[in-house]
Every structure is written in structure tokens, then in C-alpha cells.
Design a protein around this motif. Structure first.
Motif, PDB file in Angstrom:
ATOM      1  N   ALA A  42     -63.110  78.413 -64.945  1.00  0.00           N
ATOM      2  CA  ALA A  42     -63.423  78.448 -65.476  1.00  0.00           C
ATOM      3  C   ALA A  42     -63.975  77.329 -67.101  1.00  0.00           C
ATOM      4  O   ALA A  42     -64.194  76.467 -66.277  1.00  0.00           O
ATOM      5  N   VAL A  43     -65.176  77.745 -67.415  1.00  0.00           N
ATOM      6  CA  VAL A  43     -65.727  76.665 -68.098  1.00  0.00           C
ATOM      7  C   VAL A  43     -65.587  76.395 -70.372  1.00  0.00           C
ATOM      8  O   VAL A  43     -66.195  75.918 -70.629  1.00  0.00           O
ATOM      9  N   ALA A  44     -63.964  77.181 -70.222  1.00  0.00           N
ATOM     10  CA  ALA A  44     -63.733  77.726 -71.535  1.00  0.00           C
ATOM     11  C   ALA A  44     -61.947  77.740 -71.062  1.00  0.00           C
ATOM     12  O   ALA A  44     -61.488  78.923 -70.258  1.00  0.00           O
ATOM     13  N   PRO A  45     -61.485  77.776 -72.232  1.00  0.00           N
ATOM     14  CA  PRO A  45     -60.079  78.482 -72.132  1.00  0.00           C
ATOM     15  C   PRO A  45     -59.696  79.763 -72.247  1.00  0.00           C
ATOM     16  O   PRO A  45     -60.249  79.915 -72.765  1.00  0.00           O
ATOM     17  N   SER A  46     -57.919  79.774 -71.596  1.00  0.00           N
ATOM     18  CA  SER A  46     -57.962  81.149 -72.227  1.00  0.00           C
ATOM     19  C   SER A  46     -57.932  80.868 -73.352  1.00  0.00           C
ATOM     20  O   SER A  46     -57.249  80.344 -74.309  1.00  0.00           O
ATOM     21  N   GLY A  47     -58.225  82.913 -73.734  1.00  0.00           N
ATOM     22  CA  GLY A  47     -57.833  82.723 -75.002  1.00  0.00           C
ATOM     23  C   GLY A  47     -56.647  83.374 -75.079  1.00  0.00           C
ATOM     24  O   GLY A  47     -55.697  83.829 -74.539  1.00  0.00           O
ATOM     25  N   LYS A  48     -56.162  83.615 -76.225  1.00  0.00           N
ATOM     26  CA  LYS A  48     -55.174  84.355 -76.288  1.00  0.00           C
ATOM     27  C   LYS A  48     -54.181  85.339 -76.291  1.00  0.00           C
ATOM     28  O   LYS A  48     -53.503  85.867 -75.290  1.00  0.00           O
ATOM     29  N   ALA A  49     -55.712  86.916 -76.240  1.00  0.00           N
ATOM     30  CA  ALA A  49     -55.160  87.960 -75.103  1.00  0.00           C
ATOM     31  C   ALA A  49     -55.251  87.630 -74.290  1.00  0.00           C
ATOM     32  O   ALA A  49     -53.753  88.360 -73.746  1.00  0.00           O
ATOM     33  N   LEU A  50     -56.005  86.848 -72.927  1.00  0.00           N
ATOM     34  CA  LEU A  50     -55.528  86.552 -71.858  1.00  0.00           C
ATOM     35  C   LEU A  50     -53.828  85.992 -71.228  1.00  0.00           C
ATOM     36  O   LEU A  50     -53.213  85.973 -70.533  1.00  0.00           O
ATOM     37  N   ALA A  51     -53.780  84.530 -72.191  1.00  0.00           N
ATOM     38  CA  ALA A  51     -52.420  84.002 -72.112  1.00  0.00           C
ATOM     39  C   ALA A  51     -51.323  85.216 -72.496  1.00  0.00           C
ATOM     40  O   ALA A  51     -50.200  84.912 -71.613  1.00  0.00           O
ATOM     41  N   ARG A  52     -51.730  85.639 -73.843  1.00  0.00           N
ATOM     42  CA  ARG A  52     -50.258  86.959 -73.399  1.00  0.00           C
ATOM     43  C   ARG A  52     -50.172  87.608 -73.020  1.00  0.00           C
ATOM     44  O   ARG A  52     -49.089  87.710 -72.222  1.00  0.00           O
ATOM     45  N   ALA A  53     -51.434  88.555 -72.225  1.00  0.00           N
ATOM     46  CA  ALA A  53     -51.027  89.530 -71.082  1.00  0.00           C
ATOM     47  C   ALA A  53     -50.775  89.026 -69.792  1.00  0.00           C
ATOM     48  O   ALA A  53     -49.777  89.470 -68.887  1.00  0.00           O
ATOM     49  N   LEU A  54     -50.779  87.583 -69.655  1.00  0.00           N
ATOM     50  CA  LEU A  54     -49.570  86.493 -68.378  1.00  0.00           C
ATOM     51  C   LEU A  54     -48.670  86.076 -68.318  1.00  0.00           C
ATOM     52  O   LEU A  54     -47.802  86.152 -67.787  1.00  0.00           O
ATOM     53  N   THR A  55     -48.390  86.142 -69.539  1.00  0.00           N
ATOM     54  CA  THR A  55     -47.289  85.551 -70.120  1.00  0.00           C
ATOM     55  C   THR A  55     -46.119  87.327 -70.370  1.00  0.00           C
ATOM     56  O   THR A  55     -44.605  86.776 -71.031  1.00  0.00           O
ATOM     57  N   GLU A  56     -46.249  88.922 -69.927  1.00  0.00           N
ATOM     58  CA  GLU A  56     -46.172  89.473 -70.824  1.00  0.00           C
ATOM     59  C   GLU A  56     -44.625  89.238 -70.178  1.00  0.00           C
ATOM     60  O   GLU A  56     -42.760  90.062 -70.568  1.00  0.00           O
ATOM     61  N   PRO A  57     -44.268  89.077 -68.999  1.00  0.00           N
ATOM     62  CA  PRO A  57     -42.761  89.242 -68.042  1.00  0.00           C
ATOM     63  C   PRO A  57     -42.060  87.850 -68.443  1.00  0.00           C
ATOM     64  O   PRO A  57     -40.832  88.533 -68.627  1.00  0.00           O
ATOM     65  N   VAL A  58     -42.182  87.394 -69.256  1.00  0.00           N
ATOM     66  CA  VAL A  58     -41.426  86.802 -69.757  1.00  0.00           C
ATOM     67  C   VAL A  58     -40.735  86.889 -71.103  1.00  0.00           C
ATOM     68  O   VAL A  58     -39.436  87.135 -71.463  1.00  0.00           O
ATOM     69  N   ARG A  59     -41.907  87.246 -71.656  1.00  0.00           N
ATOM     70  CA  ARG A  59     -41.435  88.205 -73.002  1.00  0.00           C
ATOM     71  C   ARG A  59     -40.676  89.437 -72.550  1.00  0.00           C
ATOM     72  O   ARG A  59     -39.605  89.683 -73.604  1.00  0.00           O
ATOM     73  N   ALA A  60     -40.680  89.654 -72.070  1.00  0.00           N
ATOM     74  CA  ALA A  60     -40.097  91.151 -71.333  1.00  0.00           C
ATOM     75  C   ALA A  60     -38.162  91.024 -71.116  1.00  0.00           C
ATOM     76  O   ALA A  60     -37.791  91.772 -71.078  1.00  0.00           O
ATOM     77  N   GLN A  61     -38.109  89.956 -70.585  1.00  0.00           N
ATOM     78  CA  GLN A  61     -36.549  89.046 -70.475  1.00  0.00           C
ATOM     79  C   GLN A  61     -36.918  87.868 -71.570  1.00  0.00           C
ATOM     80  O   GLN A  61     -35.899  86.772 -71.560  1.00  0.00           O
TER      81      GLN A  61
END
Length: 260
Positions: free
Chosen positions: A35-54
Motif C-alpha cells: 500500500a502507498v497509504a494507510p488503511s482507512g477506518k472503513a477497511l480497518a473496521r471490516a477487517l476487525t469485525e470478527p473481534v467485535r462479534a465476540q
């Protein structure tokens, strides 16, 4: 005698320099920095969804390829007491930045220092002695050879507990862009990696979502390690990589290999 309250530690915000740092590291080695830019909040939230689910449950979590910490910042506030987060980042400059983030994060104040550990190591060589409920991958699979992707995916499946979840992402439109701009050998390698990942998804995928607000938009996949052992037949469907790449894409009988 009154005591003034201790100063509150503030959550380390993304630095403007983080984007420049990522761009600089990509210029040094675009093969391993995808990547040439840090991940945005929407992507970070999607990637961490299994943690929020628990939420509220003590979880063992692994983040691989954390970069400057955009997803790490999203993960840390979600850590319930008793949870552990291991962060594997092979780039030493990124690993140093991540260690600074962990030391300064207010959510970790008063918690055991081993709750979050940064490991300056490739995830294939990570040895922590534990299995994980959730693995979040930020590694740029389409920049690697099929053999390298297979080694990483097999290691993920070894590190996941039965029933554990892996999330990873791919930027949308990269296939078309590579078809137009890449050399024939690079385009061939990219297609081979896509076929390999599709084989893992056929066996393990439980869902996907698109982070349209990310720049560029990205698709996030969730894969679940089967709750039973999968025997590996040892067969491989060999494919020539052409100049500049190693061959080898697993056939359907060889995906996924759990190592159990």
C-alpha cells in the motif's frame, strides 16, 4: 494535601508522517509493502469485525503485516480483559512505530505489558506457543509468488484454533490494472495467486464485504478454519511462472493444508 490528577494519556493519532513513511517504504520495496497509504477506518473496521462479534470475550488475536498501525489502533480498544494481541511486522521501521503506539495507548494503561506484543518477524516464522481465535492479515498477497502465499496461508491455518477466523483484504481493480500495466510474467503471477486464494476461499470462506469508503476500495474476506482436521494429500498442480517467479499452485486436493 490535595493531589492533582495524573495526566490522561491520549490515544496516539495517526501521524501525517505515517503516510509519508508508508510511501517511502513502498518505494524501497513495493514487493513487500503493498500500500502507498494507510488503511482507512472503513477497511480497518471490516477487517476487525470478527473481534467485535465476540465483544467482551477474552480472545487471542494475531495481526500480520500491520504497517504503521491503522488496524492496530482499531484492535486495541476492542481488547477485553484477558485478551492478547500479537502483532507480526517484519519491517523494522514499522515495528518500531508500532511499539511506540503500544507503549503510549491509554487503553493499555494498567494492563499487563504482555497483553499486546510487537514481533519484528515474518509471520511464517512467528513462534508464540499459542493458537488464535482471530487473525487479521494486512499482507499484500498479490505482490508475492504463489509459493510464498501458500506458505503464509498454511501458517495462518496452523495458527488458528479450530473454528477461528482469518480476515484479509484485496484492493478492487488490481487485476485489470496489472493486465494493462504489468509485464506478462507479473500478470501471470498475479493470476496464479488469485487462483490459489480462490481455492482457499472455496474451502474456508464464510463471508465478504467491500469497504467502498477506503481509498482504493477493498474487498475483505473472512475464512474460518474447519473445526476438524483436514488431511493434506501432498499433491500439487504445477504451473510455470515464467521469468521472474517461482511456480506451483495447489490443486483442489491440497487446499487447505492445516498441518494437523
Amino acid at each position: 494535601m490535595s493531589h492533582s490528577p495524573a495526566p490522561r494519556r491520549r490515544i496516539p493519532a495517526p501521524r501525517p508522517a505515517d503516510g509519508f513513511m508508508l510511501l517511502l517504504e513502498a518505494a524501497r520495496d513495493l514487493r513487500t509493502v503493498g500500500a502507498v497509504a494507510p488503511s482507512g477506518k472503513a477497511l480497518a473496521r471490516a477487517l476487525t469485525e470478527p473481534v467485535r462479534a465476540q465483544a467482551g470475550q477474552p480472545l487471542d488475536i494475531l495481526e500480520a503485516g500491520a504497517g504503521t498501525g491503522a488496524v492496530t489502533r482499531t484492535l486495541i480498544p476492542q481488547l477485553a480483559p484477558g485478551s492478547r494481541l500479537d502483532v507480526a511486522e517484519a519491517n523494522p521501521r514499522f515495528a518500531h512505530r508500532l511499539s511506540e503506539l503500544v507503549r503510549a495507548h491509554p487503553h493499555l494503561a494498567g494492563r499487563p505489558p504482555e497483553q499486546v506484543r510487537v514481533h519484528d518477524v515474518h509471520v511464517e516464522r512467528l513462534e508464540t506457543g499459542r493458537r488464535y481465535d482471530v487473525i487479521v492479515s494486512g499482507l499484500p498477497f498479490t505482490n508475492f509468488s504463489p509459493h510464498h502465499v501458500e506458505a503464509i496461508m498454511d501458517r495462518y491455518l496452523e495458527l488458528l484454533r479450530p473454528g477461528g477466523t482469518l480476515t484479509y483484504f484485496a484492493y478492487r481493480g488490481t487485476g485489470r490494472a496489472r493486465a494493462l500495466l504489468a509485464s506478462p510474467a507479473q500478470a501471470h503471477r498475479h493470476r496464479a495467486v488469485e487462483r490459489l486464494l480462490a481455492a482457499y476461499r472455496d474451502r474456508c470462506a464464510t463471508g465478504r464485504r467491500t469497504a467502498w469508503a477506503n481509498l482504493p476500495p477493498a474487498t475483505v474476506w473472512q475464512l474460518r478454519r474447519p473445526a476438524y482436521a483436514v488431511e493434506h494429500s501432498g499433491t500439487r498442480a504445477a504451473t510455470a511462472e515464467g521469468a521472474g517467479g517461482a511456480g506451483g499452485v495447489p490443486g483442489p486436493a491440497g487446499v487447505p493444508r492445516t498441518g494437523l
